[in-house]
Structure formats: C-alpha cells, structure tokens
Design a protein around this motif. Structure first.
Motif: not given
Length: 430
Positions: A286-299, A301-315
């Motif tokens: 599990k990790a905090h995920v910080v995504g910029w632009s396309d990285g934010g979109i990936i973040g 989708i990860m929070a939707m598909k793999f919620p157990e792997k995403v702690d805090k999310l910044v898009a």
C-alpha cells in the motif's frame, strides 16, 4: 460539508511568482519567436544542426516548434525528442520540422530542447516560409549561429515570453567546443538529474520493462508522472519527501527508460494495471499515490480498481474523460499530422500518447463515487483541464479536498515547487 484545502489570500504571494524564476527541472529549452500573423496557412520549415556528447547518458535533444494564436491558444506544435527516427548523436547533423502556420496565428516559437544529463549542442538555425510563387523565403532571425553575444540577441530560456522559468540543473553558453560553423555554437548542459541513477532498477510487467528508483525510508509514497514526462518531472520533490517517506519513482511504459509494447493499445486502465503489478513486484502492499496529469488519471483508476493499494491519493491536473480537456480539437489535428508524416513508423509512440489523451479515459463522474481513499484534487486556475471538470471530480468523491490555485498552470508542481510541496506535505501529514 467537504473540507476544502483552499488558498488563503495571505498565501497568494507564494503562487504569483515573479516574471523570472529559477527551479530544478529535468529539461530546458532555449528559444525565440517571430511574428507570423501575416503568414496564415503558409508552409514553414525550421531547421538546425544538432549533436550531443557520447558519454553513455540517455538524455534527449531535439528541435521544437509551436505556433501561438491571437486568442492565446496554441496551434501547430512539434517536439522531436521522442521521434526515434531523429536521434541526435556525437556528430553534427541537420534536423528539420515542417508544418503550416495556423489561422489566427500570432507568433512562431522555435528553438532547442534537451532533457536529462549530458552536453547538447545546436547551431545554424533557419526559418523558411513558402511564398505564393512557390519559392522558399529565409526569414531573418536573431543570432541564428550564435556568433554574437547573448546581450545582442533575443534568445532566452524557456517556452514562453512571460513567466520565464530557468533550470538550475542546466547551464547555457555560447561555446567554442567544435561548432558546426563559425566560432561558436549553443551548448546546453544538464547535470544531477534523477532518472539515470546507478541504483535504478527494472521490473517486467505486462510485456514491458518499467524503470524505477527509490529514495528514503518510511511509508511508501509513489509519484506518477504525466503523458510527455518521466520520473524526473518530480526532481523538485525527491529531496524533501524522501526525508519523511520512502519515495518511489517509476517511468510509465514508453517514457523515460521504460520500454513500450507497440502491439497493445495504450490506455489508462492498462497503465494502472502496470503500476499495480509493479507494486507487487517490488513488495509494496500500500502506498500514498501522487499523480500529475496522466499520472493523476492512473492514480484515480488505481483507487477505483485496487483500493487496497492506495492510501491517500493526490490527483493534479487530471481529467476523467477527454471532454475535460480545454484544447481537444487541436489534439485531433496533431494526431492527423503525426499520422500523415509517420515515415518508417517514427511517430508511433507520439501517436499512441496523443490518442491516449484524445480518446481516454472513458469515465463518468459517478464512477468516482467508489473511491474510498482520502483524496486531494488539485489544479491551476489556468490549467489545461477545464475548471468545472475539476470541480465536478472533487464533488463526486466523498470527503475529498479541492485546491484550485490562483495564477497557476498545468505545470504548478514544477513552476512553483515550494508552494506545491507545502500543500502536498500538509495533506499527507494530516
């Protein structure tokens, strides 16, 4: 009521930085512009001679050209840094970008671009226009072969005529080191840029090799870069956040040092699957995920598909469908131009990256309601994403926080890193 991470008036000064700012960057450009308002729909050619030192680095060097319009939007744009048919070597070679001046054009920007560590050289720039009689006219441009001093020309660092951003990691000089012609050429030198660390590693996922680097110890903090970027986009974040977290940087497929699978259509869902498998391979549950632009979109989708792997999310500067983009029509025009000029499949990667933005993701606001991670949605008020789109994303995620920053662009994390880091750290530590 939602908790907005809003920008107070007393903090506005941090965002509205001066006309010239110096920051760490993984790339720089050296450019000038000429008025082409009287040459609408005229064909043009921009050329120059380029070389780079053969020191084993994977840095990129290229020409770049952009047409700015009177309505403050962009028209034609081309940067050949990722064109595999236009590789710069240790020997001088002529490179050229051709196109057509857009309707409503004001200025034609052109110049040198480089990314990553290395010494990059440029000489003998030319701009030509095809006149109605069919003949090519060479335009007068300032100090085209760098024989004059900088004080005598109109070249400058950056890609805009306002809010010039200078790169700490690059030096710029008119060099006597083996010029193509005359006594001098332009030399750009990049040093100490992340993305080519001796400690970097590769992992195999989904038929590609993903390159990654880690810094620091503690709670995992994953940074995901944008479409035309690589991990080095976060050069201004590593030092600070690695003191508090285990910072994980990864090049998404086809960018930086990671490989690309041309047989598989590039989608954000595919990239989210890549990152999920990547975390498995390196032992991160599990990790905090910080995504910029396309990285934010990936973040997202990860929070939707793999919620157990995403702690805090910044898009940051993300969208959930192409209608969120301000300039979608120009994106389709660019795709057509890239396909039209795709000799020997040299534009394949560019086409895939532009199609990714033009056709994906295909999400609705209601899709975001499944996100359970504590989420911060960020954007500049002059972002490439429509403000209303950003606000609706925020409204769809329960207990999300929103920060739309005054006087900031899509490149807020790079252009104003001190303030960005302050907001990010506050959110992660809360």
């Amino acid at each position: 009521m939602k908790n907005n991470l809003s920008l107070l008036l007393c903090l506005f000064v941090f965002s509205a930085f001066a006309q010239t700012k110096t920051i760490n960057k993984d790339w720089t450009a050296y450019s000038q512009y000429i008025d082409v308002s009287m040459y609408e729909e005229t064909e043009f050619k921009v050329s120059a001679y380029l070389r780079k030192t053969d020191d084993g680095t994977k840095g990129k060097s290229a020409l770049w050209v952009r047409v700015d319009k009177k309505d403050k939007t962009y028209g034609f744009f081309r940067n050949d840094a990722y064109d595999k048919s236009k590789v710069v070597t240790k020997d001088w070679k002529k490179f050229e970008i051709s196109g057509k001046v857009d309707k409503g054009a004001s200025n034609l920007y052109f110049g040198a671009f480089c990314q990553g560590n290395g010494d990059y050289y440029y000489d003998n720039f030319e701009v030509k226009l095809k006149m109605k009689n069919g003949k090519w006219k060479t335009l007068d441009i300032s100090n085209h072969s760098f024989e004059k001093t900088h004080s005598e020309d109109t070249w400058d660092e950056g890609i805009r005529k306002s809010n010039i951003v200078r790169a700490k990691n690059f030096t710029i000089q008119y060099s006597k080191d083996a010029p193509f012609k005359g006594k001098y050429s332009l030399q750009l030198t990049g040093k100490n840029i992340i993305g080519n660390s001796k400690n970097g590693k590769f992992v195999d996922v989904n038929n590609v090799k993903l390159y990654y680097e880690t810094y620091g110890e503690g709670t995992p903090l994953l940074f995901l870069h944008g479409n035309g970027q690589s991990m080095s986009a976060f050069i201004n974040q590593v030092e600070l956040f690695s003191k508090h977290y285990k910072v994980i940087l990864v090049d998404c497929r086809g960018r930086g040092n990671s490989s690309f699978d041309y047989s598989t259509e590039l989608t954000y869902t595919l990239e989210a699957n890549d990152i999920s498998l990547f975390l498995d391979k390196i032992g991160i549950k599990k990790a905090h995920v910080v995504g910029w632009s396309d990285g934010g979109i990936i973040g997202l989708i990860m929070a939707m598909k793999f919620p157990e792997k995403v702690d805090k999310l910044v898009a940051i500067g993300a969208n959930i469908n192409p209608q969120g983009l301000k300039d979608l029509d120009n994106m389709f025009s660019t795709i057509k131009e890239l396909e039209k000029t795709n000799k020997n499949n040299s534009n394949d990667l560019f086409i895939s990256l532009y199609k990714l933005m033009a056709y994906y993701p295909k999400l609705d606001y209601d899709d975001l309601k499944v996100i359970k991670s504590k989420t911060l949605i960020m954007a500049g008020d002059h972002d490439e994403i429509k403000n209303i789109h950003t606000i609706k994303m925020y409204e769809a995620i329960k207990d999300a926080q929103l920060a739309i920053l005054p006087n900031e662009t899509h490149y807020f994390p790079e252009e104003n890193p001190e303030f960005f880091n302050q907001l990010l750290m506050k959110f992660l530590k809360k």
